[in-house]
Write an enzyme that holds these catalytic residues in place. Sequence first.
Site, PDB file in Angstrom:
ATOM      1  N   THR A  79       0.857  -1.178   0.000  1.00  0.00           N
ATOM      2  CA  THR A  79       0.000   0.000   0.000  1.00  0.00           C
ATOM      3  C   THR A  79       0.897   1.233   0.000  1.00  0.00           C
ATOM      4  OG1 THR A  79      -1.692  -1.154   1.260  1.00  0.00           O
ATOM      5  CG2 THR A  79      -1.819   1.237   1.212  1.00  0.00           C
ATOM      6  N   CYS A 101      -4.693  -0.575  -2.573  1.00  0.00           N
ATOM      7  CA  CYS A 101      -3.845  -1.357  -3.463  1.00  0.00           C
ATOM      8  C   CYS A 101      -3.752  -2.796  -2.963  1.00  0.00           C
ATOM      9  CB  CYS A 101      -2.444  -0.751  -3.531  1.00  0.00           C
ATOM     10  SG  CYS A 101      -2.424   0.948  -4.130  1.00  0.00           S
ATOM     11  N   GLY A 115      -0.114   6.962  -1.298  1.00  0.00           N
ATOM     12  CA  GLY A 115      -1.174   7.629  -2.047  1.00  0.00           C
ATOM     13  C   GLY A 115      -2.408   6.787  -2.258  1.00  0.00           C
ATOM     14  N   CYS A 116      -2.361   5.501  -1.901  1.00  0.00           N
ATOM     15  CA  CYS A 116      -3.476   4.606  -2.199  1.00  0.00           C
ATOM     16  C   CYS A 116      -3.766   3.727  -1.011  1.00  0.00           C
ATOM     17  CB  CYS A 116      -3.147   3.754  -3.415  1.00  0.00           C
ATOM     18  SG  CYS A 116      -4.362   2.464  -3.746  1.00  0.00           S
ATOM     19  N   GLY A 117      -5.031   3.673  -0.588  1.00  0.00           N
ATOM     20  CA  GLY A 117      -5.397   2.863   0.552  1.00  0.00           C
ATOM     21  C   GLY A 117      -5.984   1.529   0.209  1.00  0.00           C
TER      22      GLY A 117
END
Length: 273
Positions: free
Chosen positions: A110, A117, A113-115
């Site tokens: 993860t 992935c 910037g992304c929760g």
Amino acid sequence: MARSTIRRKVLRLDGDRSTGRPDSLAAEEPLEIRIGGTPLTVTMRTPGHDFDLMAGFLVGEGVITRPDQLRSMRYCAGAGPDGANTYNVLDAVLAPGTSAPLTANRSMLTTSGCGICGKDSIEAVRLKSPFPVGEDPVRLTPEVLYGLPDALRAAQRAFDSTGGLHAAGLFTADGRLLCAREDVGRHNAVDKVVGQSLREGLLPLSGRVLMVSGRASFELTQKAAMAGVPVLAAVSAPSSLAVELAEEVGLTLVGFLRGRTANVYTHPHRIAV
């Protein structure tokens, strides 16, 4: 000791002049999350409040809703090349009868910037909240809404020196700040707020407002719903999927909350105009 900022010398350009000067950077380090010794995920985060981060992550994954379901958390010693504790590996032990995430048999990365992935499918992402968010009767005034960004900004101490951290804040319906956290990742900041609330036995977060410093993405809307938050407000835009999810679960989603203006995208009945 965890540091949220790091000092580094930089070359400062100003027109036709250049000078050497120190600058503050937002710290970013990996945190490996394990469940019962089994690696689950690696997230890039700003060190600090790591136990809250793990607890909030497990709430967002639908694993726990009560503090007694999380038996213990500890940093794993010997994670560094010389056997030293890096404080970048965290292991949780769940209470008997509490199921580990389905992804616990494989590692997923993860980024900051992304929760979400590493999710197997969009169906796995669209988790069902254990709390009836749509039934929450909370109402708040536009004046309370207008005051939330400044109140959150005033609590962003690390942002003042780095300009590189997101923030999330939990507020009462009358605008009182209960908790604020900063992180390089938007989702991490929310997890830290939710995790602290979980550890204090405050879930579901009925009658509360979650304010975030950036955009309202799908994963932040999901995390708010999984914690029982009825109102999510953001200073920037929501995504289409965030609006769709908020409409579906009964969450009031507010975007472009700046100055004395805002867009209420879903369930506007909670705004007492």
